[in-house]
Structures are given as C-alpha cells and as structure tokens.
Write an enzyme that holds these catalytic residues in place. Structure first.
Site, PDB file in Angstrom:
ATOM      1  N   ASP A   1      43.408  24.038   1.662  1.00  0.00           N
ATOM      2  CA  ASP A   1      43.919  24.137   2.948  1.00  0.00           C
ATOM      3  C   ASP A   1      44.976  22.976   3.078  1.00  0.00           C
ATOM      4  OD1 ASP A   1      43.391  25.485   5.486  1.00  0.00           O
ATOM      5  OD2 ASP A   1      43.799  23.398   5.997  1.00  0.00           O
TER       6      ASP A   1
ATOM      7  N   TYR B  83      50.207  20.435  12.206  1.00  0.00           N
ATOM      8  CA  TYR B  83      50.975  21.765  11.833  1.00  0.00           C
ATOM      9  C   TYR B  83      52.224  21.582  12.453  1.00  0.00           C
ATOM     10  CZ  TYR B  83      46.490  24.060  10.898  1.00  0.00           C
ATOM     11  OH  TYR B  83      45.503  24.678  10.244  1.00  0.00           O
TER      12      TYR B  83
ATOM     13  N   HIS C   7      37.162  30.118   1.958  1.00  0.00           N
ATOM     14  CA  HIS C   7      37.962  29.021   2.308  1.00  0.00           C
ATOM     15  C   HIS C   7      37.407  27.578   2.360  1.00  0.00           C
ATOM     16  CE1 HIS C   7      42.036  27.548   3.815  1.00  0.00           C
ATOM     17  NE2 HIS C   7      41.287  27.013   4.751  1.00  0.00           N
TER      18      HIS C   7
END
Length: 386
Positions: free
Chosen positions: A183, A310, A364
């Site tokens: 990630d 982000y 994930h």
C-alpha cells in the site's frame, strides 16, 4: 504525548488514559445511527447490522488494557527525524549477522499489522526458521498516522517520507538496510529505490507500482486481462475513499476524528473489500485485531492527518512518468490484492527483479492476514540479496 527533540530517541509505550477510554465508550453509546441500507449485501457500504454488532463489542466486550499490553510487548520509540517525531517499533535480533529491515505500513493499516511477524523475523530459530534469516526490524508509523507527529505544513508526500526513512535508519545506527512495504508502504519503499541514496540494499513489495506495457490494452495476455479487470473494479467500486482523501481530506476528517463509529466504519469496510475473507472480515483478521488497528487511528485523532497523505502524494508522485528502479527487488503477489500487475509490467519498472512469487491466499494486508506466508516470502526474497 510530548514532543521529541531532533536528536532524541526516547522509549515509548501506547497508553490510553481512563478518561480517553470513558469518552470512547460514551461516544459509542451515543451514536446517532443512519437508516438501514436498501440492499442485502455490502454494495452500498458496510451494513448497519454488522456495524451495530461490532460497535456493541467495542463498547462492552473489547478489552483495551489487555490489547494495550500486546501492542506494547515489543520495544517502541519516538525518534526525532527531520522536523517530526516518528513513532516506531525497533526490534533488534540477538544475532550479530542480522540485517536491518525497514517495513512500512499503509492506509487504513498501521504498525499493528506487523505484530505477528516481528518475532519470526528477528528470532527465526524460535519460530521454526533458520537463524541465518534474522533481521533487525524497524516499523515506523507514517507521518500523520498512529503516534507519529502530524505534519503541520505541506510537503509530506511519499518522496519526503522516503527521505525521512533513510535518515531514520541512519539515526538508528544502520548504514545499510533492506526495505519492505505494501500500500503506501510500497509507494514509500519504491521511492527509497528511486532515490537510491546508497544505504538501501534491496526492496520487497507486496504491491508493486507499475503501469501497463504499450499495446497491452489492444492485445492483452491472460495475466493482463486479470490486471485490467482488477483496475476496472477498483475504479468503479472501490476508489471513492481515495477520491475523497486525495481532494478534500479535511472535510472527511471532521467526522472521522469526532465519531469513533465513523472512523471504524471507514476502515473496516476496506478489510471486508480488500482481505481474503469470503465476505466476513473476521475470517482474515480477528475482531480484536481489527479494533486494535482502528484504535491506532482513534486515540491519536488521525482521521484527517492520515487522509492528507493522499492529497500530498496523488498530486505529485503518481502524476508523472514512473522512474525506473535498479535496486534488487522482490515481489510477492497475494491472491486477493487490489492490484495485480503482471510480472512483465513490473519488470519494466523494477529492472532488477530478482524474486517473484504469486500466492494462492491472502489479500491487501499480507502480514496481518497471512503472517507465516509473509515471513517466508520476506526471507526467500532477501536471501537472494544477502
């Protein structure tokens, strides 16, 4: 939590006050609930009945004090690096030949993802492994996550974090090291490879960042069709959180920092969608472990600050051409990962790919979901680089 000077390395333990815990329970019990979804699945988001059951357990069954003891069973520190104080696990192996290993988490994860692998990686002989595979392990909380400082100014995207992590390893006494991540951890680890400051000896990723080869859309191989299908599914059904956090992180942050139910639902939905769980998050990660991870966001109020990564990174890191990485690199592709770029795509970017493996199970949050497999993948990869 007190500030740490730029030169300091101070022991740290996660400790919630009785007042913080009482406030959490009060907020949980005072929740104003939305209407039930109009479908019988998770297609509109995390279902009301599931959330009510989980929140009921969080308020009355989850024993934070016992979980706190588990979280504190490995050495933790706060280390001044750059303009920030960074929280981290730093677990040294007893073996003098052990190689330093930097492991970086992502969103919506935290350093608790790695608790089940710290022992096997640092003391392999105690877990059925070969002592020759020993590592000194460093697991920092990303800036704005967990108990690391929250940046108060712009500029803390993955490029800056990669610089800080290299400085951190030097500060801890490691002139050379390996780096691992998934990630955002994969993005930071990849940037360490891009910057290649001479200290990192090799990378291991469980989410390599690579683009399609030219012409792949016109004549895709079976592996490329699978990759395109995953990309299309993500864009259509999974990317709403990313759009919000990369454009208006502050707006979503008000709800996440004020409401533990909002923070919990925002995170746990991803454990349903992104783990290899057959539709039940607890099939992949225990209920207590799920809430341990949520607590790493709730206690420090990291809903907005974690989302800002982000906003910082999508504006720069993924907007330009992706530079090649020449450091030795290994990739472990778990079956239910969000993105499954074929080896051919990955080799175009990570030009010194020395290890590749596709796993039949896991998603994930690889270290959290499949700790035994994850440890063996890390060992197998870095054996080729020792």
């Amino acid at each position: 939590m007190t500030a740490v000077s730029a030169a300091a390395i101070q022991p740290f333990e996660v400790r919630a006050s009785d007042e913080e815990l009482a406030d959490l329970v009060r907020r949980l019990r005072a929740t104003r609930w939305p209407d039930r979804e109009t479908v019988d699945d998770w297609s509109q988001g995390i279902p009301l009945a599931y959330v009510k059951d989980l929140i009921g357990y969080w308020a009355a069954g989850y024993d934070w004090r016992s979980r706190e003891s588990l979280i504190n069973r490995f050495p933790q520190f706060r280390v001044g690096v750059g303009d920030l104080s960074v929280h981290l696990y730093h677990v040294r192996s007893r073996h003098s030949h052990a190689i330093p290993l930097l492991m970086t988490h992502g969103w919506p994860g935290s350093v608790v993802e790695f608790l089940k692998v710290l022992g096997p990686l640092t003391s392999p002989e105690e877990h059925g492994g070969d002592p020759r595979d020993a590592f000194h392990v460093v697991c920092p909380s990303l800036p704005g996550y967990g108990f690391s400082d929250k940046p108060t100014q712009r500029g803390f995207g993955v490029e800056r974090i990669a610089e800080l992590w290299d400085e951190l390893m030097i500060r801890l006494g490691y002139e050379s090291y390996f780096a691992q991540g998934g990630d955002w951890g994969a993005a930071v680890t990849t940037q360490i490879g891009v910057q290649n400051r001479g200290h990192c000896r090799g990378l291991h990723l469980n989410l390599p960042i690579a683009r399609p080869r030219p012409g792949a859309e016109e004549s895709p191989t079976p592996a490329e069709r699978k990759a395109f299908a995953a990309m299309n599914h993500y864009a259509k059904s999974e990317a709403g959180y990313s759009t919000q956090q990369s454009t208006r992180p502050q707006t979503v942050g008000y709800g996440l920092v004020d409401s533990p139910v909002a923070q919990c639902a925002w995170i746990i939905e991803k454990f349903w969608a992104w783990t290899d769980c057959d539709g039940v998050p607890e099939n992949a990660v225990s209920r207590d472990e799920l809430l341990d991870n949520v607590m790493m966001y709730w206690l420090p109020g990291a809903g907005a600050s974690s989302a800002r990564l982000y906003w910082e990174s999508f504006r720069a890191s993924f907007a330009a051409d992706l530079p090649e990485i020449t450091l030795p690199t290994g990739c472990s592709q778990f079956a239910k990962e969000l993105s499954v770029p074929p080896r051919e795509w990955v080799e175009r970017r990570y030009t010194n790919l020395v290890y590749w493996n596709e796993l039949p199970r896991g998603g994930h949050f690889a270290a959290f979901e499949q700790p035994v497999t994850f440890v063996e993948e890390v060992r197998s990869c870095f054996r080729k680089m020792r």
